[in-house]
Design a protein around this motif. Structure first.
Motif, PDB file in Angstrom:
ATOM      1  N   ASN A  47       0.843  -1.188   0.000  1.00  0.00           N
ATOM      2  CA  ASN A  47       0.000   0.000   0.000  1.00  0.00           C
ATOM      3  C   ASN A  47       0.877   1.236   0.000  1.00  0.00           C
ATOM      4  N   VAL A  49       2.058   4.860   1.623  1.00  0.00           N
ATOM      5  CA  VAL A  49       2.166   5.563   2.902  1.00  0.00           C
ATOM      6  C   VAL A  49       2.484   7.024   2.614  1.00  0.00           C
ATOM      7  N   ASP A  60      -1.148   5.205   6.510  1.00  0.00           N
ATOM      8  CA  ASP A  60      -1.427   4.404   5.322  1.00  0.00           C
ATOM      9  C   ASP A  60      -2.443   5.144   4.477  1.00  0.00           C
ATOM     10  N   SER A  63      -5.269   1.265   1.299  1.00  0.00           N
ATOM     11  CA  SER A  63      -5.469   0.139   2.219  1.00  0.00           C
ATOM     12  C   SER A  63      -5.055  -1.196   1.625  1.00  0.00           C
ATOM     13  N   ALA A  65      -2.317  -2.944   1.936  1.00  0.00           N
ATOM     14  CA  ALA A  65      -1.288  -3.759   2.593  1.00  0.00           C
ATOM     15  C   ALA A  65      -1.785  -5.141   2.999  1.00  0.00           C
TER      16      ALA A  65
END
Length: 662
Positions: A47, A49, A60, A63, A65
Motif C-alpha cells: 500500500n 504511505v 497508510d 489500504s 497492505a
C-alpha cells in the motif's frame, strides 16, 4: 540450538516490512512511498504511505497492505492527486486518489492492464505502458509455434507476441479516450514528457532483432507531428531512463555502446537535441552509474536515471563503488562528486529540482531499509530519516555486523571482502565458515541487508563474502577481468579470500568450510567442488553446469556464452566444455545440494538435472530440490513460503554434513 528455534529463524521473513519507491511532492512538503508486507495468506501485498514532513506524521494512504498490491505512486504537477498502479480490480490498472482524502477511482480499464504512470506537465493526461493485442483463451493442447530467436524470458515465460506500447490517457472523469502513441513491434519503456508537453522520449528494446542482443534505443516523438519518431542513438548501444533538461534542449540518460559487451560500465550521457551530439559527462571516472549492489530483501522501483537540477547545469544519479551505492552529481562540464554516501545502499531515489530536495530509500547490513529526505545546499546535504519500518522487529532478532577487509589476489589484484561473525560470538570458540558467492557476475556484494547471511550467522556460522574480479564497483578493467576466463582468476580470488579470512580470523575452523552461491555463484560453487575438496559441503543454487547446453536453453544463452565465456557453440564448443563444471564431475567429492526453480529460464533447470544425474550415477553425495511456480529470482522475489523452504534446505544441508564430520 533446538530445531524449533532454527525453524523460527527462517521464518523471520514473514515479519519484515519492505519499503521503496519514495516520491517527493512537487513542493517538497510530503513524501509518499510503497510499503510491502507478507500477509496472513503468505502472499505479498502493498500500500501507499503518506508522510507530512512538517509534522512527521505518516499514515497508510491506501489500504492495500492486507490484500492488494498498490505501487508506483506519482504526484500530479500541482501536488493534489496521486496516480498509482493497483491490482484491486483484478489486474494492474492506473488509479487516481486526491491527496486531501477520499476514495481512489480507477482511471484505466485496458484489456492488458497498465503500469508506470507519467504525468503530463499541465496535469491533463498520463503516459502509461500497456501491452498491445487481445487476450486469447489458453488451450493447453494447442502447440506453441515459434519463429523468433528471442521467444522466452525469465520471469515472463514464453513470449506471446504482444509488445509494451506507450499510451496517452486523459485524466478527466468523463473521458474514456486512450491513444496508442507507439505501435512498432518492439517493447517500449521509460517514457518522459518534454517540459512543454509537446513531445515525448522513450526507450525501444531492439533485442528481438537478430544480432541486437540487449540493444535499447532512444526515440523522440513529437505529438503534433505525424512523421516517424526520431532515433537518437544511430550508432547502436544500450540506453535507458531518458530525462529532459529544464529548458527542453537536452536529454540525460544512462548507458553504453557495448565496448566490453555485457561487462561495459554504464555511464551518464547527455545529448544536445539541436546538434544530436552525444557527450559522456562521467567519462573521467571509472564508475558504474547504476545500482549494482545485491540484496535479497528490498526493491527500489523504476530507475530514476540522471535527474536534472533546476538550472540544467548538472544531474543527480545512483552509482556503485567499493561495495556501496550512493548518490552522485555530474555537471555538464564533467565535474563529478558524491552527494550522499557512506557504507550504505541507496536503492531508490527521487529528486525534485524546484525545491532541490530528494526522497531516498537506504539500507545497510543491519537495517533492511528506510525512507530518508535529503536537502541539498552546495556541497552540503541535510539528511532526515522519516520511517522506521523494521526497528521494533529487528530489536527482537540477533544480528551480525560485517567487518570489511581487503586482501591481495594471486596476481597482486586487490580484492574487497566482508566477514560476519556468528551471533553470540565467543573468543574461546571456533566456528564453521560459509563462503557466499554472488551472481551476475557483474554485480557486487557490499553494505546492504542480506537475510540469508544474517540467518546463517544466527545459526552459528561465520559468513564470508567477497567481490572477485568480474564484480562491479572497482572500475572497467576489474569488471571485465573474468570474461573468457570463468573459473580462472575469479576462482583464485575466491580461494585466496578464504585463505585471507583464515589468516585474519583465528576463530574460523579450517576443517569446517562450506560454500554456496546462485546463478554465476552457482556455477562457481560447481566449479569449486570440482577443483578442491577443502569444503565439507556445498549448496549450488540456480546454477550453470554445462555451457554447451546453456547456449541453447537459456533465454540469453545464444549471446551470453560468447560475451562471457568467449565462444559459442559454432565457434569453439571445446572452450565451452572446458569451462563447464560438468566436465569435472568425476572429481567432485564434496556433498552437493542442488536447488533449482522449475520455471527458471535464465539458468534452466536442466542445468541442475544434468549435474544431479551425473553425480547420482557416480554414487556421489547429492540431493536435488526443485521449487514449483518459481523462476530465477526465487531468493529475492519468489513466493514467500518457497523462499523460507529454500533457506531451510540451505541451512539444513550444512547442519547435516557438519554433524557427519564431527
Amino acid at each position: 540450538m533446538s530445531m524449533e528455534q532454527a525453524m523460527m529463524k527462517e521464518e523471520w521473513l514473514y515479519d519484515f516490512t519492505f519499503v521503496g519507491d519514495p516520491q517527493l511532492s512537487p513542493d517538497g512538503s510530503y513524501v509518499v512511498y510503497v510499503k510491502r508486507v507478507i500477509n496472513e495468506e503468505k502472499e505479498y501485498a502493498s500500500n501507499l504511505v503518506l508522510v507530512n514532513r512538517a509534522t512527521g506524521i505518516q499514515h497508510d494512504f491506501t489500504s492495500g497492505a492486507g490484500k492488494y498490491k498498490d505501487q508506483s505512486p506519482r504526484w500530479s504537477p500541482d501536488g493534489k492527486t496521486l496516480a498509482f498502479v493497483s491490482d484491486r480490480s483484478g489486474k494492474n490498472q492506473i488509479w487516481l486518489i486526491s491527496t486531501v482524502g477520499g476514495e481512489a477511482r480507477q482511471l484505466t480499464e485496458l484489456t492488458n492492464g497498465a503500469v508506470d504512470p507519467i504525468w503530463k506537465p499541465d496535469g491533463s493526461a498520463l503516459l502509461v505502458l500497456s501491452k498491445d493485442g487481445v487476450e486469447k483463451e489458453e488451450d493447453a493442447r494447442k502447440p506453441l509455434v515459434v519463429n523468433d530467436l528471442h521467444y522466452k524470458a525469465d520471469g515472463k515465460g514464453f513470449l506471446d507476441g504482444k509488445h509494451t506500447q506507450v499510451m496517452l490517457v486523459p485524466v478527466t472523469v468523463d473521458s474514456e479516450q486512450v491513444e496508442a502513441l507507439t505501435d512498432a513491434p518492439f517493447n517500449h519503456s521509460n517514457p518522459s514528457w518534454s517540459p512543454d508537453g509537446s513531445a515525448i522520449v522513450y526507450v525501444r528494446s531492439r533485442y528481438e532483432e537478430q544480432g541486437s542482443y540487449m540493444r535499447t534505443d532512444l526515440f523522440i516523438q513529437h505529438l503534433k507531428d505525424e512523421g516517424e519518431p526520431e532515433q537518437l542513438n544511430k550508432k547502436g548501444g544500450s540506453f535507458v531512463a531518458p530525462r529532459w533538461s529544464p529548458d527542453g534542449r537536452s536529454l540525460s540518460f544512462i548507458g553504453h555502446f557495448f565496448e566490453h559487451e555485457g561487462a561495459t560500465l554504464n555511464k551518464v550521457w547527455t545529448v544536445d537535441l539541436a546538434s544530436k551530439k552525444f557527450a559522456c559527462i562521467t567519462e573521467a571516472v571509472d564508475l558504474e552509474c547504476t545500482d549494482a549492489l545485491i540484496s535479497d530483501m528490498h526493491w527500489g522501483g523504476a530507475s530514476p536515471g540522471a535527474m536534472w537540477n533546476k538550472d540544467g547545469s548538472g544531474v543527480y544519479f545512483l552509482a556503485s563503488e567499493q561495495g556501496n551505492t550512493g548518490i552522485y552529481y555530474a555537471g555538464v562540464d564533467s565535474t563529478i562528486r558524491q552527494i550522499s554516501g557512506g557504507d550504505r545502499h541507496h536503492y531508490a531515489f527521487h529528486y525534485v529540482a524546484h525545491v532541490n530536495e530528494a526522497a531516498v530509500a537506504i539500507s545497510d547490513p543491519v537495517n533492511i531499509g528506510d525512507i530518508y529526505t535529503l536537502s541539498f545546499s552546495g556541497d552540503r546535504v541535510e539528511e532526515q530519516c522519516i520511517s522506521t519500518s523494521n526497528a521494533e522487529v529487528l530489536q527482537s532478532y540477533p544480528l551480525s555486523k560485517p567487518e570489511m577487509f581487503t586482501y591481495e589476489g594471486e596476481d597482486g589484484l586487490e580484492i574487497q571482502g566482508w566477514l560476519m561473525k556468528p551471533v553470540g560470538f565467543k573468543e574461546d570458540k571456533t566456528y564453521p565458515l560459509v563462503l557466499e558467492i554472488h551472481g551476475g557476475p557483474h554485480m557486487m556484494y557490499g553494505n546492504s541487508f542480506m537475510h540469508e547471511f544474517q540467518l546463517l550467522a544466527a545459526k552459528g556460522y561465520a559468513v564470508l563474502y567477497t567481490n572477485p574480479r568480474g564484480s562491479q564497483g572497482y572500475g572497467q578493467a576489474f569488471v571485465n577481468g573474468c570474461r573468457g576466463d570463468y573459473g580462472g582468476g575469479d576462482y583464485e580470488d575466491l580461494m585466496t579470500g578464504v585463505n585471507a579470512a583464515l589468516k585474519t580470523y583465528a576463530f574460523i575452523d579450517e576443517e569446517r568450510l562450506l560454500v554456496t552461491g546462485g546463478s554465476y555463484g552457482g556455477f562457481m560453487t560447481n566449479w569449486i567442488v570440482g577443483k578442491t575438496d577443502r569444503f565439507k559441503a556445498a549448496v549450488t543454487q540456480r546454477s550453470i553446469s554445462n555451457w554447451q547446453s546453456f547456449y541453447g536453453v537459456s533465454d540469453i544463452g545464444y549471446f551470453f556464452t560468447k560475451w562471457e565465456v568467449g565462444s559459442d557453440l559454432d565457434e569453439n564448443p571445446e572452450k565451452l566444455w572446458h569451462h563447464s563444471p560438468l566436465k569435472y564431475v568425476d572429481q567432485i567429492e564434496t556433498p552437493l545440494l542442488i536447488l533449482h526453480s522449475e520455471n527458471d529460464l535464465r539458468c534452466p533447470i536442466e542445468q541442475g538435472e544434468q549435474l544431479y544425474v551425473a553425480l547420482k550415477h557416480r554414487r556421489k553425495k547429492t540431493m536435488f530440490v526443485r521449487f514449483p511456480d518459481s523462476d530465477h529470482n526465487l531468493s529475492r522475489s519468489g513466493l514467500p513460503e518457497l523462499r523460507v523452504e529454500r533457506l531451510k534446505h540451505l541451512a539444513g544441508w550444512f547442519d547435516t554434513h557438519l554433524g557427519e564430520s564431527e
